[in-house]
Scaffold this active site. Structure first.
Site, PDB file in Angstrom:
ATOM      1  N   ASP A  66       5.978  -9.798   9.596  1.00  0.00           N
ATOM      2  CA  ASP A  66       6.069  -9.243   8.242  1.00  0.00           C
ATOM      3  C   ASP A  66       7.240  -8.267   8.262  1.00  0.00           C
ATOM      4  O   ASP A  66       7.152  -7.178   8.828  1.00  0.00           O
ATOM      5  CB  ASP A  66       4.745  -8.539   7.887  1.00  0.00           C
ATOM      6  CG  ASP A  66       4.753  -8.010   6.463  1.00  0.00           C
ATOM      7  OD1 ASP A  66       5.842  -7.710   5.939  1.00  0.00           O
ATOM      8  OD2 ASP A  66       3.655  -7.874   5.879  1.00  0.00           O
ATOM      9  N   LYS A 116       8.930  -5.045  -2.596  1.00  0.00           N
ATOM     10  CA  LYS A 116       9.409  -3.775  -2.020  1.00  0.00           C
ATOM     11  C   LYS A 116      10.936  -3.725  -2.020  1.00  0.00           C
ATOM     12  O   LYS A 116      11.532  -3.795  -3.077  1.00  0.00           O
ATOM     13  CB  LYS A 116       8.809  -3.596  -0.626  1.00  0.00           C
ATOM     14  CG  LYS A 116       7.337  -3.961  -0.517  1.00  0.00           C
ATOM     15  CD  LYS A 116       6.437  -3.134  -1.425  1.00  0.00           C
ATOM     16  CE  LYS A 116       4.979  -3.468  -1.123  1.00  0.00           C
ATOM     17  NZ  LYS A 116       4.091  -3.316  -2.250  1.00  0.00           N
ATOM     18  N   ARG A 174       5.254 -25.905 -11.054  1.00  0.00           N
ATOM     19  CA  ARG A 174       4.538 -25.368  -9.880  1.00  0.00           C
ATOM     20  C   ARG A 174       5.216 -25.875  -8.609  1.00  0.00           C
ATOM     21  O   ARG A 174       5.351 -25.163  -7.630  1.00  0.00           O
ATOM     22  CB  ARG A 174       3.055 -25.756  -9.914  1.00  0.00           C
ATOM     23  CG  ARG A 174       2.338 -25.503  -8.602  1.00  0.00           C
ATOM     24  CD  ARG A 174       0.814 -25.409  -8.711  1.00  0.00           C
ATOM     25  NE  ARG A 174       0.218 -26.348  -9.622  1.00  0.00           N
ATOM     26  CZ  ARG A 174       0.068 -27.677  -9.386  1.00  0.00           C
ATOM     27  NH1 ARG A 174       0.460 -28.201  -8.244  1.00  0.00           N
ATOM     28  NH2 ARG A 174      -0.486 -28.447 -10.291  1.00  0.00           N
ATOM     29  N   TYR A 233      -0.643  -3.413   7.133  1.00  0.00           N
ATOM     30  CA  TYR A 233      -0.912  -3.110   5.729  1.00  0.00           C
ATOM     31  C   TYR A 233      -2.396  -3.375   5.429  1.00  0.00           C
ATOM     32  O   TYR A 233      -2.949  -4.394   5.863  1.00  0.00           O
ATOM     33  CB  TYR A 233      -0.003  -3.979   4.842  1.00  0.00           C
ATOM     34  CG  TYR A 233      -0.396  -3.952   3.388  1.00  0.00           C
ATOM     35  CD1 TYR A 233      -0.527  -2.741   2.711  1.00  0.00           C
ATOM     36  CD2 TYR A 233      -0.671  -5.118   2.700  1.00  0.00           C
ATOM     37  CE1 TYR A 233      -0.916  -2.714   1.384  1.00  0.00           C
ATOM     38  CE2 TYR A 233      -1.054  -5.092   1.370  1.00  0.00           C
ATOM     39  CZ  TYR A 233      -1.187  -3.886   0.720  1.00  0.00           C
ATOM     40  OH  TYR A 233      -1.578  -3.859  -0.584  1.00  0.00           O
TER      41      TYR A 233
HETATM   42  N1  PLP Z   1       3.132  -6.547   3.682  1.00  0.00           N
HETATM   43  C1  PLP Z   1       3.383  -5.231   3.695  1.00  0.00           C
HETATM   44  C2  PLP Z   1       3.948  -4.600   4.926  1.00  0.00           C
HETATM   45  C3  PLP Z   1       3.104  -4.451   2.573  1.00  0.00           C
HETATM   46  O1  PLP Z   1       3.343  -3.127   2.602  1.00  0.00           O
HETATM   47  C4  PLP Z   1       2.550  -5.081   1.416  1.00  0.00           C
HETATM   48  C5  PLP Z   1       2.217  -4.305   0.207  1.00  0.00           C
HETATM   49  O2  PLP Z   1       2.264  -3.100   0.192  1.00  0.00           O
HETATM   50  C6  PLP Z   1       2.295  -6.449   1.460  1.00  0.00           C
HETATM   51  C7  PLP Z   1       2.615  -7.163   2.602  1.00  0.00           C
HETATM   52  C8  PLP Z   1       1.684  -7.167   0.283  1.00  0.00           C
HETATM   53  O3  PLP Z   1       2.625  -7.400  -0.693  1.00  0.00           O
HETATM   54  P1  PLP Z   1       2.284  -7.556  -2.263  1.00  0.00           P
HETATM   55  O4  PLP Z   1       1.803  -6.221  -2.729  1.00  0.00           O
HETATM   56  O5  PLP Z   1       3.594  -7.988  -2.836  1.00  0.00           O
HETATM   57  O6  PLP Z   1       1.232  -8.596  -2.371  1.00  0.00           O
END
Ligand code: PLP
Length: 382
Positions: free
Chosen positions: A176, A201, A50, A102
């Protein structure tokens, strides 16, 4: 490695050496939960998985190098990465965020952290006056997505970071960077303090892994995040780290093609008589096209659009595409199509961030662009 390797070189080599035991050119998947110690507290740098794992270390170093960060931490998902950053806040703190984020991020803000006495305000971060007006004495974070999910607004990172730090140098600007990736834009170089990613992604790139990361050059911030990573334990397994590392190697070539395909698809949609509006930062019609040109290498693979016929027809269109798969997520080699209001952004319904029922979002993949255009053409004119 050259003394100043470029991003394409870092994507393949950073954090990775041939395995000293075997010469294996790929970092092994260290599928272990613990490590044997020579004497109590005497070990080779790893004591429990971990806390640390060599496959994860390689990924963390590679991601940090790509974002130009001194430190990297990998997490079990993008949301785990975001959650860990939010754990830095105390009751009474304020977060100034975009009015388009998101849905999962909004859900975590609104349904979890708000009840701990943290306030979130969502403003138009593309409007510097709105940013200035939104900053408060207790603002700890400015939370930016750019391009935003799903409306693809482009925030001027250098301008907002400068404004936030001038207001209060203690503010941490968190970006982000999931939609752009470090190949298209590097928030830390533009003044941000930390970058978060869903590596699920574009960084993973092949729709076969869920992961996240936080990258920063701020030592104190990193140490606190590292403490939380170990204390709460939302870490990725070694196989998942390996998959993201493998995906990263082709990030630059994939992003070039995602951008080229998306620009052609956006132009096709913009000229189509059934389409009311196309949102793509690469189109001159995009309100922040000039900002996108300034801070991004290309305009990415995400497009949103509205049909003239309205939401019912939007839903119907999603069942007619053959190549664009109807699915959540984005950033993989396969093209995807979805309806944010009913899928990825369901949590925003009834809030000021609510996404309209007719907005269609596509993740343009790496198939032949003509096949993608033909697929949309047949779906648009049944
Ligand atoms: N940030 C953005 C811009 C996203 O589009 C997403 C998921 O679609 C996330 C964070 C969250 O990521 P995860 O699905 O890997 O938890």
């Amino acid at each position: 490695m050259p003394s100043q390797p470029r991003l394409e070189t870092l994507a393949i080599h950073a954090g990775q050496e041939p395995d000293p035991a075997t010469g294996a050119i790929m970092t092994p998947i260290y599928q272990t939960s613990t490590y044997v110690q020579q004497a109590v507290g005497e070990h080779k740098g790893y004591d429990y998985a971990r806390t640390g794992n060599p496959t994860r270390t390689a990924l963390e170093a590679c991601l940090a190098a790509l974002e130009g960060a001194r430190h990297g931490l990998a997490f079990a998902s993008g949301m785990a990465a975001i959650d860990t950053v939010l754990k830095l806040l105390d009751p009474g703190d304020h977060v100034l965020a975009s009015n388009d984020v998101y849905g999962g991020t909004f859900r975590l803000f609104d349904k979890q952290y708000r009840k701990y006495g943290i306030t979130f305000s969502h403003v138009e971060l593309t409007d510097l006056e709105a940013v200035r007006a939104g900053l408060r004495p207790n603002t700890r974070f400015v939370w930016i997505e750019t391009p935003t999910n799903p409306r693809l607004k482009v925030v001027d990172l250098a301008a907002v970071a400068e404004l936030a730090h001038r207001h209060n140098p203690a503010i941490r600007v968190v970006v982000d960077n999931t939609f752009a990736t470090p190949y298209l834009q590097q928030p830390l170089a533009l003044g941000a303090d930390a970058v978060v990613h869903s590596t699920t992604k574009y960084l993973g790139g092949h729709s076969d892994v869920v992961g996240g990361a936080v990258l920063t050059s701020d030592q104190a911030l990193h140490e606190r995040l590292q403490f939380l990573q170990n204390a709460a334990g939302a870490v990725p397994g070694p196989m998942d780290c390996f998959l993201v590392l493998r995906g990263l190697k082709t990030l630059p070539v994939r992003m070039d093609r995602h951008g080229a395909n998306a620009l052609a698809v956006a132009q096709f949609l913009a000229d189509h008589p059934a389409v009311a509006e196309v949102i793509y930062p690469g189109l001159e019609s995009h309100p922040q096209h000039a900002v996108a040109r300034k801070q991004m290498r290309n305009f990415g693979g995400m497009i949103s659009f509205y049909l003239k016929a309205g939401p019912e027809q939007a839903r119907a269109l999603l069942t007619r595409t053959r190549l664009f798969a109807l699915a959540e997520s984005l950033g993989g080699v396969e093209s995807l199509i979805e309806l944010p209001a009913a899928m990825t952004h369901g949590s925003t319904q009834g809030s000021p961030l609510e996404v309209g029922p007719g907005l269609i979002r596509v993740s343009v993949g790496l198939e032949h662009v003509q096949d993608l255009i033909e697929d949309l053409a047949q779906a648009l004119t049944p």
